[in-house]
Design a protein around this motif. Structure first.
Motif, PDB file in Angstrom:
ATOM      1  N   ASP A  75      82.508  23.880 -72.519  1.00  0.00           N
ATOM      2  CA  ASP A  75      82.706  25.120 -72.892  1.00  0.00           C
ATOM      3  C   ASP A  75      83.586  25.878 -71.945  1.00  0.00           C
ATOM      4  O   ASP A  75      83.567  25.660 -70.805  1.00  0.00           O
TER       5      ASP A  75
ATOM      6  N   ASP B 297      79.136  25.464 -81.733  1.00  0.00           N
ATOM      7  CA  ASP B 297      79.481  25.913 -80.509  1.00  0.00           C
ATOM      8  C   ASP B 297      80.894  25.984 -80.117  1.00  0.00           C
ATOM      9  O   ASP B 297      81.614  26.510 -80.808  1.00  0.00           O
ATOM     10  N   ASN B 298      81.224  25.036 -79.221  1.00  0.00           N
ATOM     11  CA  ASN B 298      82.669  24.905 -78.908  1.00  0.00           C
ATOM     12  C   ASN B 298      83.660  24.026 -79.683  1.00  0.00           C
ATOM     13  O   ASN B 298      83.035  23.189 -79.970  1.00  0.00           O
TER      14      ASN B 298
ATOM     15  N   PHE C 163      83.317  33.956 -76.862  1.00  0.00           N
ATOM     16  CA  PHE C 163      82.748  33.278 -75.831  1.00  0.00           C
ATOM     17  C   PHE C 163      83.964  32.244 -75.394  1.00  0.00           C
ATOM     18  O   PHE C 163      83.598  31.003 -75.135  1.00  0.00           O
TER      19      PHE C 163
ATOM     20  N   SER D 164      85.447  29.821 -76.184  1.00  0.00           N
ATOM     21  CA  SER D 164      85.780  28.399 -76.814  1.00  0.00           C
ATOM     22  C   SER D 164      85.170  28.164 -78.052  1.00  0.00           C
ATOM     23  O   SER D 164      85.010  27.178 -78.747  1.00  0.00           O
ATOM     24  N   ASP D 165      84.256  29.466 -78.633  1.00  0.00           N
ATOM     25  CA  ASP D 165      83.466  29.005 -79.737  1.00  0.00           C
ATOM     26  C   ASP D 165      84.298  28.913 -80.920  1.00  0.00           C
ATOM     27  O   ASP D 165      85.443  29.510 -81.218  1.00  0.00           O
TER      28      ASP D 165
HETATM   29 MG    MG Z   1      80.397  28.505 -76.468  1.00  0.00          MG
END
Ligand code: MG
Ligand code: F6P
Length: 444
Positions: free
Chosen positions: A194, A254-255, A289, A291-292
């Protein structure tokens, strides 16, 4: 009783939360300001005078934001009048009421989860107040760069996947289980990449994602992969007797970059092996955030993989593209994922999203921020049960795949946390350790 929320100046300084707000968030903001300034010519070429004015205004709002943060000013209401603006302002009011007065909710005297999420929402406000650059993704350069710098690892992974697909028909259940475990762990460790924890610095995947797995095994503190397997195969068994209820999997992403590739490879394997009938991916509604994953990142990475000048990588990309076209895979985003709310608030504050997740047979939550929201980002004792920390958030069987990068961890054996603290004080924030942590309301 429910422990308090992780705050920034609570226990001892410097806590990871304190260092995050004092050092990493201002660094991330400075990078954002620099990125916008470096693209000044691009904006003036695309939008003329308006573009130049928008660049200037946005930078002045972001500089003001950085100053508010660094001088511990009170958190202020949002003014951009978007669908979630009122929710954010009500949330602030709630905290102000809890802390007693208007000015007590400031950057360093507030729950960490809240102010970190609030910063990314304020960055978006600065852009949204300045059309025509409202949709400019200030983190795009970092995300695309980290993908390109993970190319070797992407090729290794797609080559591995294609070799499994080639022999899929002949695989025994045990062999299937072996590959399932490997690709689950690849998706787990993909979460190391991340760009928030690295404050935007390169954090791409350099080592082979497969060869390193066995050496990483000892760092998995909670490993419920067997229960995840039985949940998937359990659901499938019903399917095989003719009922069409084979497993639906939801992945709360997530990323972007290499981590997303690991998630797509795992999802592909589950579909190709027949363990899963459909996969619903959940991303963020705006850049978050650092890189999400947003919808643009999701589509871009599949296009890049399809266009790769590596036969097996582009073969994987083409299959992913067809899954999307056929509806086997689908991408979704919802404003709730970019709010500071704990997930135990979802049923009340986003009942539509909660109902969506209730339609799933298994929900995978990727990464550290999702774990903080699953557990409410609170000072739980390490031996508290995962179910207790979920505080009633149980839409479906769920599993967190997380590398530890924040000061909350539950569901450990007695003494396990203390032992780690004695050896490595930063064991909860170094992303060296990870968990595969499962809970099913059906099991209760
Ligand atoms: Mg993230
Ligand atoms: O991408 P992830 O795994 O959610 O990590 C986000 C990181 O950002 C943090 O908020 C710290 O800034 C932590 O949650 C974690 O270190």
């Amino acid at each position: 009783s429910v422990p308090t929320l992780l705050s920034i100046k609570f226990e001892f300084e410097p806590s990871f939360a304190y260092l995050t707000v004092k050092d990493r968030l201002p660094t991330i903001l400075t990078r954002v300001i620099d990125t916008i300034h470096r693209n000044k010519n691009k904006f003036s070429e695309e939008y003329g005078e308006e573009g130049i004015e928008a660049e200037k205004q946005t930078i002045s709002l972001l500089s003001k934001l950085r100053n508010e943060l660094q001088t511990d000013k009170p958190v202020v209401t949002l003014t951009d009048g978007l669908p979630d603006t009122e929710t954010w302002n009500k949330y602030l009011e709630r905290h102000q009421r809890m802390q007693g007065d208007q000015d007590s909710v400031s950057w360093f005297k507030s729950p960490w989860l809240y102010v970190e999420c609030y910063m990314y929402r304020r960055i978006q406000e600065a852009l949204w107040l300045n059309p025509p650059i409202s949709d400019y993704d200030v983190f795009n350069e970092g995300k695309t760069q980290s993908f390109f710098e993970s190319q070797q690892a992407v090729r290794i992974l797609c080559t591995y996947l294609e070799s499994i697909n080639k022999e899929m028909e002949k695989l025994s259940k045990n062999q299937l289980f072996e590959y399932f475990n490997k690709l689950l762990q690849v998706s787990l460790w993909g979460n190391k990449c991340d760009l928030s924890i690295s404050a935007g610095q390169d954090n791409s995947q350099k080592i082979s994602p497969i060869d390193g797995l066995s050496s990483l095994q000892p760092f998995i503190l909670v490993d419920d992969s067997n229960v995840v397997w039985s949940t998937l195969t359990g659901s499938q068994r019903q399917g095989r007797s003719g009922e069409t209820t084979v497993c639906r999997l939801d992945i709360v992403l997530d990323n972007a970059g290499f981590e997303l590739v690991t998630d797509l490879v795992f999802a592909d394997f589950l579909v190709s092996s027949g363990l899963v009938r459909e996969v619903h991916f959940h991303g963020k509604s705006f850049p978050w955030f650092v890189s999400d994953v947003t919808v643009n990142d999701f589509q871009w990475i599949i296009q890049q993989t399809m266009a790769a000048n590596h036969r097996l990588t582009s073969k994987s990309g083409a299959r992913w593209h067809s899954y999307l076209k056929e509806g086997v895979w689908s991408y979704h985003d919802h404003p709730f994922w970019t709010l500071p709310h704990e997930f135990c608030d979802m049923a009340a504050d986003a009942p539509d999203l909660y109902a969506t997740l209730q339609g799933s047979d298994l929900v995978l939550f990727k990464g550290d921020l999702n774990y903080r929201k699953l557990t409410g980002d609170r000072y739980w004792d390490h031996t508290v049960a995962f179910r207790t920390a979920l505080r009633g958030f149980e839409p479906a069987p769920l599993c967190s795949l997380r590398t530890l990068k924040g000061n909350v961890q539950v569901g450990l054996r007695p003494g396990q946390g203390e032992e780690l603290s004695s050896q490595e004080p930063d064991w909860m924030t170094s992303s060296k350790y990870a968990v595969i942590q499962f809970y099913s309301p059906k099991a209760e």
